[in-house]
Motif scaffolding. Structure first.
Motif, PDB file in Angstrom:
ATOM      1  N   ARG A 169      -7.705   0.204  -3.172  1.00  0.00           N
ATOM      2  CA  ARG A 169      -8.522  -0.794  -3.872  1.00  0.00           C
ATOM      3  C   ARG A 169      -7.656  -1.773  -4.648  1.00  0.00           C
ATOM      4  O   ARG A 169      -7.912  -2.979  -4.640  1.00  0.00           O
ATOM      5  N   ILE A 170      -6.626  -1.274  -5.306  1.00  0.00           N
ATOM      6  CA  ILE A 170      -5.742  -2.147  -6.081  1.00  0.00           C
ATOM      7  C   ILE A 170      -4.991  -3.097  -5.146  1.00  0.00           C
ATOM      8  O   ILE A 170      -4.884  -4.295  -5.401  1.00  0.00           O
TER       9      ILE A 170
ATOM     10  N   LEU B 209       0.833  -1.202   0.000  1.00  0.00           N
ATOM     11  CA  LEU B 209       0.000   0.000   0.000  1.00  0.00           C
ATOM     12  C   LEU B 209       0.868   1.254   0.000  1.00  0.00           C
ATOM     13  O   LEU B 209       0.642   2.180  -0.781  1.00  0.00           O
ATOM     14  N   VAL B 210       1.877   1.273   0.842  1.00  0.00           N
ATOM     15  CA  VAL B 210       2.808   2.405   0.883  1.00  0.00           C
ATOM     16  C   VAL B 210       3.524   2.533  -0.466  1.00  0.00           C
ATOM     17  O   VAL B 210       3.684   3.638  -0.993  1.00  0.00           O
ATOM     18  N   GLY B 211       3.904   1.414  -1.043  1.00  0.00           N
ATOM     19  CA  GLY B 211       4.579   1.448  -2.349  1.00  0.00           C
ATOM     20  C   GLY B 211       3.706   1.991  -3.464  1.00  0.00           C
ATOM     21  O   GLY B 211       4.210   2.543  -4.442  1.00  0.00           O
TER      22      GLY B 211
ATOM     23  N   LEU C  39      -3.229 -15.417   0.975  1.00  0.00           N
ATOM     24  CA  LEU C  39      -3.500 -15.926   2.315  1.00  0.00           C
ATOM     25  C   LEU C  39      -2.779 -17.244   2.548  1.00  0.00           C
ATOM     26  O   LEU C  39      -2.178 -17.467   3.603  1.00  0.00           O
ATOM     27  N   ARG C  40      -2.812 -18.136   1.563  1.00  0.00           N
ATOM     28  CA  ARG C  40      -2.089 -19.407   1.716  1.00  0.00           C
ATOM     29  C   ARG C  40      -0.601 -19.169   1.870  1.00  0.00           C
ATOM     30  O   ARG C  40       0.051 -19.813   2.688  1.00  0.00           O
TER      31      ARG C  40
ATOM     32  N   PHE D 240      -4.347  -8.572  -2.688  1.00  0.00           N
ATOM     33  CA  PHE D 240      -4.035  -9.314  -1.472  1.00  0.00           C
ATOM     34  C   PHE D 240      -5.144 -10.219  -0.973  1.00  0.00           C
ATOM     35  O   PHE D 240      -4.876 -11.244  -0.359  1.00  0.00           O
ATOM     36  N   PHE D 241      -6.376  -9.858  -1.172  1.00  0.00           N
ATOM     37  CA  PHE D 241      -7.448 -10.655  -0.602  1.00  0.00           C
ATOM     38  C   PHE D 241      -7.917 -11.718  -1.577  1.00  0.00           C
ATOM     39  O   PHE D 241      -9.044 -11.756  -2.026  1.00  0.00           O
TER      40      PHE D 241
END
Length: 146
Positions: free
Chosen positions: A127-128, A33-35, A139-140, A133-134
């Motif tokens: 949003r991107i 997100l920071v990137g 997650l795996r 990520f989700f």
């Protein structure tokens, strides 16, 4: 070893691994997100910046909190966003089982996210990052790396 002790040991290992996976996921998400967050570049703007403008407020004002969103002011400027990532690391240590908020109180964050006010991030940032990520692969991976 009693069956009860085996269950207890398994539960402790599972909790430790889950805590680590959630922490890794949160820090990785915040890093991305920071990137994706633009750092103001007045040479790209139509209007000149306000006198004394310093870039780096937006990127360094991501707040990671538990239970409720952050409602205070913005952080000092930093073009790296190091304070945002550092706070996410601190929260990651206690995040398991809690509701996590990542917010940005800068007054122009919504304009950049939803109205395309940045040529560096025309489609926004959060949003991107969330779409990337989700999904089950990320997650795996977080659990596999824990």
């Amino acid at each position: 070893m009693l069956f009860e002790d085996q269950i207890k040991n398994w539960r402790l290992k599972f909790e430790k691994k889950t805590k680590l996976a959630i922490g890794n996921f949160l820090v990785d998400f915040t890093n991305h997100l920071v990137g994706r967050t633009p750092v103001g570049d007045p040479s790209l703007w139509n209007d000149p910046p306000e006198p004394g403008y310093k870039p780096g407020t937006l990127i360094n004002s991501w707040y990671t909190t538990l239970a409720a969103p952050y409602v205070g002011g913005v952080r000092r400027q930093s073009t790296s966003g190091a304070d945002s990532v550092r706070q996410a690391r601190q929260v990651a240590n206690v995040a398991m089982g809690k509701l996590i908020y990542i917010t940005n109180p800068t007054p122009y964050a919504n304009m950049i996210e939803y109205e395309g006010h940045s040529s560096q991030a025309p489609a926004g940032m959060t949003r991107i990052t969330a779409v990337q990520f989700f999904n089950t692969r990320k997650l795996r991976k977080a659990f596999r790396d824990a």
